[in-house]
Design a protein around this motif. Sequence first.
Motif, PDB file in Angstrom:
ATOM      1  N   ARG A  12      85.349 -48.402 -86.259  1.00  9.48           N
ATOM      2  CA  ARG A  12      84.614 -49.670 -86.311  1.00  9.48           C
ATOM      3  C   ARG A  12      85.439 -50.749 -87.004  1.00  9.48           C
ATOM      4  N   LYS A  13      86.035 -50.399 -88.139  1.00 15.10           N
ATOM      5  CA  LYS A  13      86.852 -51.372 -88.865  1.00 15.10           C
ATOM      6  C   LYS A  13      88.076 -51.784 -88.053  1.00 15.10           C
ATOM      7  N   ALA A  14      88.700 -50.815 -87.379  1.00 10.21           N
ATOM      8  CA  ALA A  14      89.872 -51.125 -86.544  1.00 10.21           C
ATOM      9  C   ALA A  14      89.497 -52.067 -85.402  1.00 10.21           C
ATOM     10  N   ALA A  15      88.246 -51.981 -84.948  1.00 12.65           N
ATOM     11  CA  ALA A  15      87.765 -52.866 -83.885  1.00 12.65           C
ATOM     12  C   ALA A  15      87.388 -54.240 -84.429  1.00 12.65           C
ATOM     13  N   GLY A  16      87.404 -54.390 -85.764  1.00 13.91           N
ATOM     14  CA  GLY A  16      87.092 -55.676 -86.383  1.00 13.91           C
ATOM     15  C   GLY A  16      85.616 -55.997 -86.408  1.00 13.91           C
ATOM     16  N   LEU A  17      84.784 -54.967 -86.409  1.00 16.32           N
ATOM     17  CA  LEU A  17      83.340 -55.181 -86.410  1.00 16.32           C
ATOM     18  C   LEU A  17      82.724 -54.808 -87.756  1.00 16.32           C
ATOM     19  N   THR A  18      81.702 -55.552 -88.140  1.00 12.13           N
ATOM     20  CA  THR A  18      80.925 -55.185 -89.314  1.00 12.13           C
ATOM     21  C   THR A  18      79.856 -54.191 -88.873  1.00 12.13           C
ATOM     22  N   GLN A  19      79.199 -53.575 -89.842  1.00 14.88           N
ATOM     23  CA  GLN A  19      78.100 -52.669 -89.520  1.00 14.88           C
ATOM     24  C   GLN A  19      76.994 -53.423 -88.787  1.00 14.88           C
ATOM     25  N   ALA A  20      76.717 -54.634 -89.208  1.00 11.43           N
ATOM     26  CA  ALA A  20      75.668 -55.441 -88.584  1.00 11.43           C
ATOM     27  C   ALA A  20      76.027 -55.777 -87.133  1.00 11.43           C
ATOM     28  N   GLN A  21      77.288 -56.109 -86.889  1.00 14.19           N
ATOM     29  CA  GLN A  21      77.716 -56.423 -85.525  1.00 14.19           C
ATOM     30  C   GLN A  21      77.617 -55.206 -84.614  1.00 14.19           C
ATOM     31  N   LEU A  22      78.040 -54.041 -85.118  1.00 12.73           N
ATOM     32  CA  LEU A  22      77.937 -52.819 -84.317  1.00 12.73           C
ATOM     33  C   LEU A  22      76.472 -52.490 -84.046  1.00 12.73           C
ATOM     34  N   ALA A  23      75.633 -52.671 -85.033  1.00  8.88           N
ATOM     35  CA  ALA A  23      74.203 -52.429 -84.856  1.00  8.88           C
ATOM     36  C   ALA A  23      73.639 -53.328 -83.759  1.00  8.88           C
ATOM     37  N   GLN A  24      74.007 -54.586 -83.777  1.00 11.83           N
ATOM     38  CA  GLN A  24      73.509 -55.523 -82.776  1.00 11.83           C
ATOM     39  C   GLN A  24      74.009 -55.148 -81.383  1.00 11.83           C
ATOM     40  N   LEU A  25      75.270 -54.773 -81.272  1.00 11.97           N
ATOM     41  CA  LEU A  25      75.837 -54.400 -79.975  1.00 11.97           C
ATOM     42  C   LEU A  25      75.198 -53.140 -79.393  1.00 11.97           C
ATOM     43  N   THR A  26      74.737 -52.254 -80.257  1.00 15.96           N
ATOM     44  CA  THR A  26      74.193 -50.978 -79.795  1.00 15.96           C
ATOM     45  C   THR A  26      72.667 -50.927 -79.818  1.00 15.96           C
ATOM     46  N   GLY A  27      72.032 -51.965 -80.322  1.00 17.44           N
ATOM     47  CA  GLY A  27      70.585 -52.031 -80.295  1.00 17.44           C
ATOM     48  C   GLY A  27      69.885 -51.181 -81.333  1.00 17.44           C
ATOM     49  N   VAL A  28      70.551 -50.950 -82.465  1.00 22.79           N
ATOM     50  CA  VAL A  28      69.938 -50.187 -83.555  1.00 22.79           C
ATOM     51  C   VAL A  28      69.988 -51.022 -84.830  1.00 22.79           C
ATOM     52  N   SER A  29      69.380 -50.522 -85.883  1.00 23.58           N
ATOM     53  CA  SER A  29      69.414 -51.235 -87.160  1.00 23.58           C
ATOM     54  C   SER A  29      70.744 -50.971 -87.881  1.00 23.58           C
ATOM     55  N   ARG A  30      71.056 -51.860 -88.808  1.00 21.85           N
ATOM     56  CA  ARG A  30      72.251 -51.668 -89.629  1.00 21.85           C
ATOM     57  C   ARG A  30      72.129 -50.376 -90.430  1.00 21.85           C
ATOM     58  N   GLN A  31      70.914 -50.052 -90.852  1.00 14.00           N
ATOM     59  CA  GLN A  31      70.686 -48.822 -91.614  1.00 14.00           C
ATOM     60  C   GLN A  31      71.039 -47.587 -90.788  1.00 14.00           C
ATOM     61  N   THR A  32      70.803 -47.636 -89.481  1.00 14.10           N
ATOM     62  CA  THR A  32      71.167 -46.522 -88.606  1.00 14.10           C
ATOM     63  C   THR A  32      72.679 -46.370 -88.551  1.00 14.10           C
ATOM     64  N   VAL A  33      73.393 -47.485 -88.463  1.00 13.41           N
ATOM     65  CA  VAL A  33      74.863 -47.436 -88.457  1.00 13.41           C
ATOM     66  C   VAL A  33      75.361 -46.862 -89.779  1.00 13.41           C
ATOM     67  N   ILE A  34      74.809 -47.315 -90.886  1.00 12.95           N
ATOM     68  CA  ILE A  34      75.213 -46.818 -92.203  1.00 12.95           C
ATOM     69  C   ILE A  34      74.978 -45.312 -92.299  1.00 12.95           C
ATOM     70  N   ALA A  35      73.781 -44.870 -91.912  1.00 18.17           N
ATOM     71  CA  ALA A  35      73.449 -43.444 -91.988  1.00 18.17           C
ATOM     72  C   ALA A  35      74.362 -42.615 -91.079  1.00 18.17           C
ATOM     73  N   THR A  36      74.705 -43.153 -89.920  1.00 17.18           N
ATOM     74  CA  THR A  36      75.589 -42.445 -88.996  1.00 17.18           C
ATOM     75  C   THR A  36      76.991 -42.338 -89.577  1.00 17.18           C
ATOM     76  N   GLU A  37      77.484 -43.429 -90.160  1.00 12.77           N
ATOM     77  CA  GLU A  37      78.812 -43.398 -90.780  1.00 12.77           C
ATOM     78  C   GLU A  37      78.882 -42.400 -91.930  1.00 12.77           C
TER      79      GLU A  37
END
Length: 70
Positions: A12-37
Amino acid sequence: MEVQTSDLKQVRKAAGLTQAQLAQLTGVSRQTVIATERGDYAPSVYLALRIARALNTTVEEIFSLQEESP
């Protein structure tokens, strides 16, 4: 078996995305991205595919299975 997600944050970092941006792109909450990481949440196959597509990579690059010790 246990899902290992340690590569997700690095990809994710190599792609230059924040957790919030990845969450928005995938249709989940930022908390889901955090928990997955952190490895606290194993995403569904559908979500894993959406994450991989958003990061322009493969599911295998981000997630791996590790045998649990008996």
